[in-house]
Write a protein that holds these residues in place. Structure first.
Motif, PDB file in Angstrom:
ATOM      1  N   LYS A 187       0.848  -1.183   0.000  1.00  0.00           N
ATOM      2  CA  LYS A 187       0.000   0.000   0.000  1.00  0.00           C
ATOM      3  C   LYS A 187       0.885   1.235   0.000  1.00  0.00           C
ATOM      4  N   VAL A 188       0.415   2.256  -0.694  1.00  0.00           N
ATOM      5  CA  VAL A 188       1.167   3.504  -0.738  1.00  0.00           C
ATOM      6  C   VAL A 188       1.112   4.157   0.646  1.00  0.00           C
ATOM      7  N   LYS A 189       2.281   4.434   1.201  1.00  0.00           N
ATOM      8  CA  LYS A 189       2.351   5.092   2.500  1.00  0.00           C
ATOM      9  C   LYS A 189       2.421   6.596   2.275  1.00  0.00           C
ATOM     10  N   LYS A 190       1.361   7.276   2.658  1.00  0.00           N
ATOM     11  CA  LYS A 190       1.275   8.708   2.404  1.00  0.00           C
ATOM     12  C   LYS A 190       1.558   9.500   3.674  1.00  0.00           C
ATOM     13  N   GLN A 191       2.109  10.671   3.474  1.00  0.00           N
ATOM     14  CA  GLN A 191       2.213  11.649   4.530  1.00  0.00           C
ATOM     15  C   GLN A 191       2.177  13.038   3.914  1.00  0.00           C
ATOM     16  N   GLU A 192       1.827  14.007   4.717  1.00  0.00           N
ATOM     17  CA  GLU A 192       1.708  15.361   4.197  1.00  0.00           C
ATOM     18  C   GLU A 192       3.067  15.876   3.714  1.00  0.00           C
ATOM     19  N   GLU A 193       3.105  16.320   2.464  1.00  0.00           N
ATOM     20  CA  GLU A 193       4.338  16.856   1.883  1.00  0.00           C
ATOM     21  C   GLU A 193       4.063  18.237   1.303  1.00  0.00           C
ATOM     22  N   ILE A 194       5.093  19.095   1.360  1.00  0.00           N
ATOM     23  CA  ILE A 194       4.989  20.415   0.744  1.00  0.00           C
ATOM     24  C   ILE A 194       5.260  20.265  -0.746  1.00  0.00           C
ATOM     25  N   VAL A 195       4.300  20.655  -1.566  1.00  0.00           N
ATOM     26  CA  VAL A 195       4.386  20.465  -3.009  1.00  0.00           C
ATOM     27  C   VAL A 195       5.615  21.163  -3.587  1.00  0.00           C
ATOM     28  N   GLU A 196       5.912  22.355  -3.129  1.00  0.00           N
ATOM     29  CA  GLU A 196       7.034  23.124  -3.674  1.00  0.00           C
ATOM     30  C   GLU A 196       8.353  22.371  -3.508  1.00  0.00           C
ATOM     31  N   GLU A 198       0.472  30.276  -1.923  1.00  0.00           N
ATOM     32  CA  GLU A 198       0.115  29.546  -0.706  1.00  0.00           C
ATOM     33  C   GLU A 198       0.887  28.226  -0.637  1.00  0.00           C
ATOM     34  N   ILE A 199       1.075  27.757   0.567  1.00  0.00           N
ATOM     35  CA  ILE A 199       1.767  26.483   0.776  1.00  0.00           C
ATOM     36  C   ILE A 199       0.755  25.357   0.610  1.00  0.00           C
ATOM     37  N   LEU A 200       1.006  24.471  -0.343  1.00  0.00           N
ATOM     38  CA  LEU A 200       0.110  23.333  -0.585  1.00  0.00           C
ATOM     39  C   LEU A 200       0.665  22.099   0.113  1.00  0.00           C
ATOM     40  N   MET A 201      -0.152  21.512   0.965  1.00  0.00           N
ATOM     41  CA  MET A 201       0.211  20.264   1.644  1.00  0.00           C
ATOM     42  C   MET A 201      -0.649  19.148   1.066  1.00  0.00           C
ATOM     43  N   VAL A 202       0.015  18.143   0.515  1.00  0.00           N
ATOM     44  CA  VAL A 202      -0.700  17.060  -0.164  1.00  0.00           C
ATOM     45  C   VAL A 202      -0.245  15.723   0.412  1.00  0.00           C
ATOM     46  N   PRO A 203      -1.176  14.826   0.781  1.00  0.00           N
ATOM     47  CA  PRO A 203      -0.784  13.490   1.232  1.00  0.00           C
ATOM     48  C   PRO A 203      -0.270  12.662   0.065  1.00  0.00           C
ATOM     49  N   MET A 204       0.971  12.204   0.159  1.00  0.00           N
ATOM     50  CA  MET A 204       1.566  11.465  -0.962  1.00  0.00           C
ATOM     51  C   MET A 204       2.769  10.674  -0.496  1.00  0.00           C
ATOM     52  N   ASP A 205       3.212   9.773  -1.364  1.00  0.00           N
ATOM     53  CA  ASP A 205       4.532   9.152  -1.238  1.00  0.00           C
ATOM     54  C   ASP A 205       5.472  10.016  -2.068  1.00  0.00           C
ATOM     55  N   ALA A 206       6.334  10.780  -1.405  1.00  0.00           N
ATOM     56  CA  ALA A 206       7.156  11.783  -2.088  1.00  0.00           C
ATOM     57  C   ALA A 206       8.017  11.167  -3.180  1.00  0.00           C
ATOM     58  N   HIS A 233      -2.629   6.850  -5.668  1.00  0.00           N
ATOM     59  CA  HIS A 233      -2.848   8.007  -4.792  1.00  0.00           C
ATOM     60  C   HIS A 233      -4.289   8.533  -4.900  1.00  0.00           C
ATOM     61  N   ASN A 234      -5.184   7.757  -5.521  1.00  0.00           N
ATOM     62  CA  ASN A 234      -6.583   8.174  -5.729  1.00  0.00           C
ATOM     63  C   ASN A 234      -6.681   9.454  -6.557  1.00  0.00           C
ATOM     64  N   GLY A 235      -5.744   9.612  -7.491  1.00  0.00           N
ATOM     65  CA  GLY A 235      -5.735  10.783  -8.349  1.00  0.00           C
ATOM     66  C   GLY A 235      -6.151  10.470  -9.767  1.00  0.00           C
ATOM     67  N   LYS A 236      -5.953  11.430 -10.657  1.00  0.00           N
ATOM     68  CA  LYS A 236      -6.306  11.286 -12.076  1.00  0.00           C
ATOM     69  C   LYS A 236      -5.159  11.827 -12.913  1.00  0.00           C
ATOM     70  N   ILE A 237      -4.972  11.234 -14.087  1.00  0.00           N
ATOM     71  CA  ILE A 237      -3.928  11.689 -15.000  1.00  0.00           C
ATOM     72  C   ILE A 237      -4.477  11.680 -16.423  1.00  0.00           C
ATOM     73  N   SER A 238      -4.053  12.637 -17.223  1.00  0.00           N
ATOM     74  CA  SER A 238      -4.552  12.733 -18.595  1.00  0.00           C
ATOM     75  C   SER A 238      -3.494  13.402 -19.464  1.00  0.00           C
ATOM     76  N   ALA A 239      -3.663  13.260 -20.780  1.00  0.00           N
ATOM     77  CA  ALA A 239      -2.761  13.874 -21.752  1.00  0.00           C
ATOM     78  C   ALA A 239      -3.585  14.501 -22.858  1.00  0.00           C
ATOM     79  N   ALA A 240      -3.090  15.607 -23.406  1.00  0.00           N
ATOM     80  CA  ALA A 240      -3.811  16.288 -24.487  1.00  0.00           C
ATOM     81  C   ALA A 240      -2.845  17.172 -25.262  1.00  0.00           C
ATOM     82  N   ASN A 241      -3.161  17.404 -26.530  1.00  0.00           N
ATOM     83  CA  ASN A 241      -2.444  18.401 -27.337  1.00  0.00           C
ATOM     84  C   ASN A 241      -3.111  19.756 -27.129  1.00  0.00           C
ATOM     85  N   HIS A 242      -2.314  20.827 -27.115  1.00  0.00           N
ATOM     86  CA  HIS A 242      -2.916  22.145 -26.956  1.00  0.00           C
ATOM     87  C   HIS A 242      -2.778  22.949 -28.239  1.00  0.00           C
ATOM     88  N   VAL A 243      -3.572  23.985 -28.316  1.00  0.00           N
ATOM     89  CA  VAL A 243      -3.724  24.715 -29.568  1.00  0.00           C
ATOM     90  C   VAL A 243      -2.440  25.424 -29.992  1.00  0.00           C
TER      91      VAL A 243
END
Length: 516
Positions: free
Chosen positions: A363-372, A398-406, A490-500
């Motif tokens: 299982k992914v072991k998550k803890q609060e991490e600073i995104v920056e 702002e400081i973003l804190m996200v639960p993740m495996d860094a 991580h219960n997230g979503k990922i996607s890819a796309a071409n931009h204009v």
């Protein structure tokens, strides 16, 4: 349901209402006597004065707790007729010829009227209770359909058992000695401690082991035991035990446990449906894992073949022709070997990352991490591999804190940045932008190169190589498959796309608990 039980309790003569019922009986008797005296004085009724008292008896039976008060009212009516309306007036005289038989018949008629009225009243209450139970059973069935976890199913069961029987309830999923789930709903403060007592627990275990109802039942009582424990079971399987603790076992209806069995059958259906759904989910999960393994194997075999061939070819050339190769060519071959070796190391890191979260028990072991900090570390590692690459980074104030495996999220960012640098086929900068949308952190990696073949977009994260060129080591292949696996873990979503504006954007989103 509580009102019906209260009314039924009154019918069974609870001591706390005897005085009130006595007051109502006396009041009805006085009203009936006063009315009878008035109508006799007005010469409206002369011979059938006992009918007034018969009406009073019926009324007493309706408004009091049982037929005993009707009998008392009947006796009082007979005495009142003799005293007030029979010669000699205002005196008791039961010695007249035929008089005892007449009054005995009148007394029997009033008693039968009282008993019949009480029985009708009780039948009406029981009918209303059973109708309420049927309604509760329908509501319980509908509520169990929304139960998508075992804990939720047991919560619904406890709530409806308590509502239907107006008692405290405990439920065990599994053996009460070591239950998978244990829930208690106590109506009295002391009921929870009663359920947790060693004696009650032993009775619950006995009900589970023997698959029979145990404890306080209508036929017999277990010494010192206060609860009744019913196994949640079918003929060949015991799921658990449900315990009922009534405020007064004497007021338990005769069909309470029969109705409880019907409610338990609804719980069993919900448990079996949940087991089927979990098994189906497990099958789908296994299919997805098998698909991922096959894609991974295909990607690994495809992406590792060319760099190994290049290393083998360059090293063989150096060994066999070292005296014939000039210094410039020699350095070029060494650089190729070094580059392909780095690629292989990166590939191994990816394989280790996906292995870390793909095993059945991991299982992914998550803890609060600073995104920056995660972004800074990822960009720093990319610059070591690609010192000439230009990467612009944008993060919120702002400081973003996200639960993740860094480590795993850094691997995702490195893979996406490396793909953007290698496959964009442009010297324009790569952008890494982080933002917050509601309670989610959004990461976007954008390049301004050639973009992605539209036909590849639907399957780009499936671990299939994006190119069949000789330079297979430059394919997207395994990297994006690993990115998807990590983000989904991580219960997230990922996607890819071409931009204009030209180029491609890879976006992944991670849920966040908030900021600190």
């Amino acid at each position: 349901m509580r009102d019906y039980l209260r009314q039924l309790k009154k019918i069974r003569l609870s001591p706390d209402i005897i005085l009130f019922d006595l007051f109502k009986t006396i009041l009805v008797f006085l009203i009936a006597t006063s009315f009878a005296l008035c109508v006799v004085e007005m010469n409206v009724i002369s011979n059938n004065i006992f009918g007034v008292y018969m009406l009073g008896v019926a009324l007493t039976s309706v408004i009091t707790s049982g037929f005993i008060w009707g009998i008392l009212a009947s006796i009082g009516g007979v005495i009142a007729v003799n005293f007030f309306f029979t010669f000699p007036y205002f005196a008791l005289n039961f010695s007249m010829a035929g008089y005892p038989i007449t009054f005995a018949l009148l007394l029997i008629m009033s008693v039968l009227t009282s008993a019949l009225t009480t029985r009708v009243k009780k039948a009406a209450i029981l009918s209303a209770m059973r109708e309420s139970r049927a309604e509760n059973l329908t509501k319980m069935s509908n509520a169990l359909l929304s139960g998508n976890t075992l804990h939720k199913i047991m919560e619904i069961t406890v709530d409806f058992f308590s509502q239907s029987n107006q008692c405290s309830v405990v439920t065990y999923l599994g053996n009460p000695a070591s239950p998978e789930i244990k829930l208690i709903k106590a109506l009295q403060n002391q009921d929870e401690s009663i359920f947790n007592s060693p004696l009650e627990l032993q009775i619950a275990i006995d009900a589970y082991v023997k698959n029979k109802i145990r404890g306080v039942v209508l036929e017999a009582k277990v010494q010192n035991c206060k609860g009744t424990y019913i196994p949640i079971s079918t003929d060949n399987k015991v799921y658990g035990v449900i315990g009922l603790l009534f405020e007064n076992a004497d007021f338990v209806l005769s069909d309470t446990f029969q109705f409880s069995r019907i409610m338990i059958s609804q719980t069993i259906l919900a448990l079996e449906r949940q087991a089927v759904e979990e098994k189906a989910q497990q099958i789908l999960l296994e299919q997805e894992k098998e698909k991922m393994r096959s894609n991974l194997l295909r990607a690994v075999s495809h992406d590792l073949r060319t760099p190994l061939t290049c290393i083998l070819g360059a090293s063989t050339t150096l060994l066999e022709n070292k005296d014939k190769i000039n210094e410039e060519k020699f350095d070029c071959l060494l650089n190729d070997i070094h580059h392909d070796a780095q690629w292989l190391i990166h590939m191994v890191e990816n394989l280790l990352s996906i292995t870390k979260i793909s095993s059945e028990d991991a299982k992914v072991k998550k803890q609060e991490e600073i995104v920056e900090e995660i972004v800074s570390e990822s960009v720093s590692r990319i610059h070591k591999r690609f010192p000439d690459a230009t990467i612009y980074v944008s993060v919120p104030d702002e400081i973003l804190m996200v639960p993740m495996d860094a480590t795993l999220i850094e691997q995702v960012l490195i893979n996406l940045l490396e793909n953007a640098i290698r496959h964009s086929e442009t010297s324009l900068p790569v952008w890494l932008k982080v933002s917050r949308e509601n309670d989610e952190a959004v990461f976007c990696v954008t390049d301004y190169g050639k973009g992605i073949d539209p036909s590849s977009l639907p399957t780009i994260f499936e671990g299939k190589s994006s190119t069949v060129s000789a330079d297979s080591s430059r394919g997207l292949g395994i990297g994006l498959s690993i990115c998807k696996t990590i983000i989904l873990a991580h219960n997230g979503k990922i996607s890819a796309a071409n931009h204009v504006c030209g180029g491609a954007t890879f976006t992944f989103v991670l849920p966040m608990k908030g900021e600190f």
